[in-house]
Design a protein around this motif. Structure first.
Motif, mmCIF file in Angstrom:
data_model
loop_
_atom_site.group_PDB
_atom_site.id
_atom_site.type_symbol
_atom_site.label_atom_id
_atom_site.label_comp_id
_atom_site.label_asym_id
_atom_site.label_seq_id
_atom_site.Cartn_x
_atom_site.Cartn_y
_atom_site.Cartn_z
ATOM 1 N N ASP A 167 0.853 -1.180 0.000
ATOM 2 C CA ASP A 167 0.000 0.000 0.000
ATOM 3 C C ASP A 167 0.890 1.231 0.000
ATOM 4 O O ASP A 167 1.892 1.280 0.720
ATOM 5 N N LYS A 203 0.728 -4.843 2.437
ATOM 6 C CA LYS A 203 -0.727 -4.889 2.549
ATOM 7 C C LYS A 203 -1.163 -5.671 3.799
ATOM 8 O O LYS A 203 -0.453 -6.542 4.268
ATOM 9 N N ARG A 207 -4.083 -1.713 6.798
ATOM 10 C CA ARG A 207 -4.806 -0.536 6.341
ATOM 11 C C ARG A 207 -5.036 0.485 7.458
ATOM 12 O O ARG A 207 -4.962 1.689 7.234
ATOM 13 N N ASP A 263 -1.561 0.470 -5.300
ATOM 14 C CA ASP A 263 -0.377 -0.367 -5.475
ATOM 15 C C ASP A 263 0.822 0.433 -5.961
ATOM 16 O O ASP A 263 1.955 0.070 -5.739
#
Length: 209
Positions: A32, A145, A148, A200
């Motif tokens: 991320d 990832k 979040r 990405d």
């Protein structure tokens, strides 16, 4: 690479990387992106004694510009529009800088902000302020990832920093020779950070074909 811990002394740690997220690469896979905290186009570094003779990209026709493998400049300068510019492709930045110093190439090209860093280190170099080309490259923070919540905390902190009175002085302290107009252009807005985070790869460059 930075190891960030939400609870020091526990296992709640993860690795993050703060760097330029290069376009058309696979480095973004599984990550991320939070940012940008700065953006820059490609630029040109020359010897200070030669700087006045370069006002436009066509002034480098017949000249030799050093780039290194895997950079945006290496790809951009191979385009037909720059076909009259000679390219010396090396494996790393240090070699290009050495060749410019030794006068075996006429210029070095990569992200303009990086070139200002080279200029800070060596008084015999000059960035051609008015010459930029290619898409903007975004500098940001990459996290594996699955984190979040942590990414959103980073995003909030970055937005607060970008709108604060600290961003400009911090930038100027690190790169004092960057003109104000270029510094202002590099500064992200909150909309930029909101639009391009949690992707990405940076959102203002084209994905690989």
């Amino acid at each position: 690479m930075i190891t960030a811990c939400t609870a020091p002394g526990t296992e709640r740690c993860c690795s993050i990387t703060a760097e330029r997220m290069a376009p058309k690469s696979e480095r973004g896979d599984g990550l991320d992106f939070v940012g940008p905290y700065a953006s820059t186009q490609q630029g040109i570094l020359v010897r200070a004694e030669d700087a006045e003779q370069y006002q436009r990209m066509s002034d480098f026709n017949g000249k030799l510009v050093c780039v290194w493998k895997g950079t945006t400049s290496a790809a951009e300068l191979k385009r037909e529009a720059y076909g009259k510019i000679g390219l010396a492709v090396e494996t790393d930045a240090r070699t290009c800088v050495r060749r410019l110093r030794e006068k075996t190439v006429d210029a070095v090209s990569t992200d303009q902000l990086i070139l200002y860093g080279f200029m800070e280190e060596e008084s015999g170099f000059a960035v051609v302020h008015s010459l930029t080309f290619g898409a903007f490259n975004d500098y940001g923070i990459a996290m594996v990832k699955g984190h979040r919540e942590h990414c959103r905390k980073l995003q909030d902190a970055l937005m607060e920093y970008a709108r604060s009175n600290d961003w400009g002085p911090d930038f100027q302290n690190d790169l004092p020779k960057v003109p104000k107009a270029i510094r202002d252009e590099a500064r992200p807005t909150e909309d930029d950070i909101d639009r391009y985070s949690f992707r990405d790869r940076p959102g203002n460059v084209q994905a690989a074909d």
